[in-house]
Motif scaffolding. Structure first.
Motif, PDB file in Angstrom:
ATOM      1  N   ALA A   1       0.829  -1.206   0.000  1.00 37.07           N
ATOM      2  CA  ALA A   1       0.000   0.000   0.000  1.00 37.07           C
ATOM      3  C   ALA A   1       0.863   1.255   0.000  1.00 37.07           C
ATOM      4  O   ALA A   1       1.903   1.318   0.661  1.00 37.07           O
ATOM      5  N   LEU A   2       0.416   2.272  -0.748  1.00 37.50           N
ATOM      6  CA  LEU A   2       1.119   3.549  -0.821  1.00 37.50           C
ATOM      7  C   LEU A   2       0.341   4.630  -0.090  1.00 37.50           C
ATOM      8  O   LEU A   2      -0.890   4.654  -0.111  1.00 37.50           O
ATOM      9  N   GLY A   3       1.060   5.541   0.537  1.00 35.04           N
ATOM     10  CA  GLY A   3       0.457   6.717   1.136  1.00 35.04           C
ATOM     11  C   GLY A   3       0.631   7.912   0.217  1.00 35.04           C
ATOM     12  O   GLY A   3       1.444   7.894  -0.702  1.00 35.04           O
ATOM     13  N   ASP A   4      -0.142   8.949   0.463  1.00 32.79           N
ATOM     14  CA  ASP A   4      -0.084  10.172  -0.340  1.00 32.79           C
ATOM     15  C   ASP A   4       0.583  11.262   0.490  1.00 32.79           C
ATOM     16  O   ASP A   4       0.026  11.716   1.492  1.00 32.79           O
ATOM     17  N   PRO A   5       1.784  11.713   0.098  1.00 36.82           N
ATOM     18  CA  PRO A   5       2.490  12.725   0.894  1.00 36.82           C
ATOM     19  C   PRO A   5       1.804  14.082   0.907  1.00 36.82           C
ATOM     20  O   PRO A   5       2.139  14.934   1.726  1.00 36.82           O
ATOM     21  N   LEU A   6       0.824  14.306   0.021  1.00 36.11           N
ATOM     22  CA  LEU A   6       0.145  15.592  -0.051  1.00 36.11           C
ATOM     23  C   LEU A   6      -1.277  15.559   0.492  1.00 36.11           C
ATOM     24  O   LEU A   6      -1.966  16.577   0.479  1.00 36.11           O
ATOM     25  N   VAL A   7      -1.729  14.398   0.937  1.00 36.59           N
ATOM     26  CA  VAL A   7      -3.090  14.259   1.450  1.00 36.59           C
ATOM     27  C   VAL A   7      -3.035  13.646   2.847  1.00 36.59           C
ATOM     28  O   VAL A   7      -2.449  12.579   3.040  1.00 36.59           O
ATOM     29  N   GLU A   8      -3.642  14.327   3.812  1.00 39.32           N
ATOM     30  CA  GLU A   8      -3.665  13.810   5.174  1.00 39.32           C
ATOM     31  C   GLU A   8      -4.566  12.579   5.266  1.00 39.32           C
ATOM     32  O   GLU A   8      -5.429  12.340   4.428  1.00 39.32           O
ATOM     33  N   ASP A   9      -4.334  11.807   6.297  1.00 41.66           N
ATOM     34  CA  ASP A   9      -5.151  10.615   6.585  1.00 41.66           C
ATOM     35  C   ASP A   9      -5.009   9.529   5.531  1.00 41.66           C
ATOM     36  O   ASP A   9      -5.903   8.692   5.358  1.00 41.66           O
ATOM     37  N   THR A  10      -3.924   9.547   4.756  1.00 46.04           N
ATOM     38  CA  THR A  10      -3.619   8.409   3.892  1.00 46.04           C
ATOM     39  C   THR A  10      -2.362   7.760   4.456  1.00 46.04           C
ATOM     40  O   THR A  10      -1.422   8.450   4.836  1.00 46.04           O
TER      41      THR A  10
ATOM     42  N   SER B   1       5.736   1.179 -12.408  1.00 46.06           N
ATOM     43  CA  SER B   1       6.053   2.057 -11.283  1.00 46.06           C
ATOM     44  C   SER B   1       4.779   2.761 -10.866  1.00 46.06           C
ATOM     45  O   SER B   1       3.939   3.098 -11.697  1.00 46.06           O
ATOM     46  N   ASP B   2       4.616   2.949  -9.546  1.00 41.07           N
ATOM     47  CA  ASP B   2       3.392   3.499  -8.986  1.00 41.07           C
ATOM     48  C   ASP B   2       3.707   4.616  -7.995  1.00 41.07           C
ATOM     49  O   ASP B   2       4.700   4.556  -7.262  1.00 41.07           O
ATOM     50  N   SER B   3       2.820   5.601  -7.956  1.00 38.61           N
ATOM     51  CA  SER B   3       2.877   6.632  -6.928  1.00 38.61           C
ATOM     52  C   SER B   3       1.470   7.136  -6.661  1.00 38.61           C
ATOM     53  O   SER B   3       0.562   6.958  -7.478  1.00 38.61           O
ATOM     54  N   LEU B   4       1.292   7.741  -5.504  1.00 35.48           N
ATOM     55  CA  LEU B   4       0.007   8.337  -5.125  1.00 35.48           C
ATOM     56  C   LEU B   4       0.304   9.769  -4.704  1.00 35.48           C
ATOM     57  O   LEU B   4       0.848  10.010  -3.633  1.00 35.48           O
ATOM     58  N   ILE B   5      -0.022  10.724  -5.579  1.00 35.40           N
ATOM     59  CA  ILE B   5       0.307  12.119  -5.346  1.00 35.40           C
ATOM     60  C   ILE B   5      -0.927  12.990  -5.518  1.00 35.40           C
ATOM     61  O   ILE B   5      -1.570  12.971  -6.565  1.00 35.40           O
ATOM     62  N   ASN B   6      -1.256  13.728  -4.468  1.00 36.96           N
ATOM     63  CA  ASN B   6      -2.391  14.652  -4.512  1.00 36.96           C
ATOM     64  C   ASN B   6      -3.685  13.953  -4.933  1.00 36.96           C
ATOM     65  O   ASN B   6      -4.495  14.494  -5.688  1.00 36.96           O
ATOM     66  N   GLY B   7      -3.880  12.754  -4.441  1.00 38.26           N
ATOM     67  CA  GLY B   7      -5.104  12.014  -4.711  1.00 38.26           C
ATOM     68  C   GLY B   7      -5.145  11.284  -6.037  1.00 38.26           C
ATOM     69  O   GLY B   7      -6.141  10.639  -6.358  1.00 38.26           O
ATOM     70  N   VAL B   8      -4.079  11.352  -6.818  1.00 34.86           N
ATOM     71  CA  VAL B   8      -4.044  10.697  -8.129  1.00 34.86           C
ATOM     72  C   VAL B   8      -3.134   9.475  -8.072  1.00 34.86           C
ATOM     73  O   VAL B   8      -1.965   9.571  -7.676  1.00 34.86           O
ATOM     74  N   GLN B   9      -3.676   8.309  -8.454  1.00 34.39           N
ATOM     75  CA  GLN B   9      -2.890   7.087  -8.542  1.00 34.39           C
ATOM     76  C   GLN B   9      -2.225   7.053  -9.914  1.00 34.39           C
ATOM     77  O   GLN B   9      -2.877   6.858 -10.940  1.00 34.39           O
ATOM     78  N   ALA B  10      -0.927   7.321  -9.940  1.00 33.48           N
ATOM     79  CA  ALA B  10      -0.188   7.382 -11.204  1.00 33.48           C
ATOM     80  C   ALA B  10       0.584   6.087 -11.413  1.00 33.48           C
ATOM     81  O   ALA B  10       1.322   5.643 -10.536  1.00 33.48           O
ATOM     82  N   VAL B  11       0.390   5.476 -12.587  1.00 27.42           N
ATOM     83  CA  VAL B  11       1.060   4.224 -12.928  1.00 27.42           C
ATOM     84  C   VAL B  11       1.739   4.379 -14.281  1.00 27.42           C
ATOM     85  O   VAL B  11       1.132   4.873 -15.236  1.00 27.42           O
TER      86      VAL B  11
END
Length: 228
Positions: free
Chosen positions: A83-92, A190-200
Motif C-alpha cells: 500500500a502507498l500513502g499520499d504525501p500531499l493528502v492527510e489521513d492516507t 512504477s506506482d505513486s500516489l500524489i495529490n489524490g491521483v494514482q499514477a502508474v
C-alpha cells in the motif's frame, strides 16, 4: 467540471509534469523509485523472511527454474499488495518498512537520507528467484512510491505492431486493465500516489514490435511514448 472530466482533458499525465518531479525530489529526498529499472539485481522466489535465508540456494537453482505466467501473476499481485500513502493528502497511510519486510523479506540494499527533518529511504528487495526487482521509497516510514522491473513475460509468436499501438485512444476511455488484456503482462511498472491521483507507468517490450510506455492516472491512459 468533475474530477473525471479534469483527468480526461489533461494534456500530460501527472508523472510528466515538472511540479510532480519537484515534489518527488523534495518530499522523497531524491529517492527516485523508478531508477531501479536500471539495476539488474538477482532475486529469489520466496516470500517473507525465509526468502533471505534461502537466497543463496535459490540463486544456484534459478537457472533450472521455469517462471510461468501464473508465477508472473503472483509476483504482480504481491507487488500490488504494498500500500502507498499520499504525501500531499492527510489521513492516507502507506505500508511501513516493517510491513513490506513481512511481505518481501529482508532487503538487499537501502539508501537513507534526511532533509529538513524529513527522513526518506529507498529500498531494493531481492525476491522471486531472479524473476523481478522491487524497489520501494519510504517517507517517514510510509511507502510513497514503488516500482517493479524484470517481470517474467511469456513470449508470443505474434508481436504487437506500432500501428496497433497508435490505434489506442486517449479520450478518457482506455484503461490499464484493457492494456493488460491487449498487450499482456507488462515488463515493468512504477506506482505513486500524489495529490489524490494514482499514477502508474507501465512498459511493454517483450511481445512488441517496438517497446512502448503508457502513463495512467487513476487507471485511465493519458499518454504513451515509444522506447528506442
Amino acid at each position: 467540471m468533475g474530477r473525471k472530466e479534469d483527468r480526461q482533458s489533461m494534456k500530460k499525465p501527472i508523472t510528466k509534469k515538472g511540479w510532480f518531479w519537484f515534489l518527488i525530489l523534495l518530499v522523497l529526498a531524491g529517492g527516485g523509485f523508478a531508477a531501479v529499472k536500471l539495476i539488474p539485481i538477482p532475486l529469489d522466489f520466496n516470500f517473507g523472511k525465509a526468502a533471505t535465508e534461502e537466497s543463496t540456494a535459490a540463486t544456484k537453482e534459478s537457472s533450472e527454474n521455469t517462471i510461468t505466467a501464473k508465477d508472473a501473476e503472483q509476483i504482480i499481485e504481491t507487488y500490488k499488495s504494498i500500500a502507498l500513502g499520499d504525501p500531499l493528502v492527510e489521513d492516507t497511510k502507506g505500508a511501513s518498512y516493517d510491513e513490506v519486510v513481512a511481505i518481501l523479506g529482508d532487503p538487499s540494499s537501502n539508501v537513507d537520507s534526511e532533509i529538513s527533518g524529513t527522513t526518506s529511504k529507498m529500498v531494493i528487495w531481492n525476491s522471486f528467484n531472479g524473476a523481478a526487482t522491487i524497489s520501494v521509497t519510504f517517507k517517514d516510514d510510509q511507502a510513497t512510491g514503488k516500482s517493479i522491473s524484470k517481470i517474467p513475460v511469456e513470449e508470443k509468436k505474434t508481436k504487437i505492431t506500432i500501428a496497433q499501438v497508435d490505434a489506442i485512444p486517449f479520450d478518457g476511455t482506455y484503461t490499464y486493465d484493457q492494456a493488460v488484456q491487449y498487450f499482456g503482462t507488462p515488463d515493468s511498472l512504477s506506482d505513486s500516489l500524489i495529490n489524490g491521483v494514482q499514477a502508474v507507468t507501465a512498459m511493454w517490450s517483450t511481445n512488441m514490435e517496438q517497446a512502448v510506455t503508457f502513463h495512467f492516472d487513476d487507471n485511465i491512459a493519458v499518454s504513451k511514448e515509444t522506447v528506442e
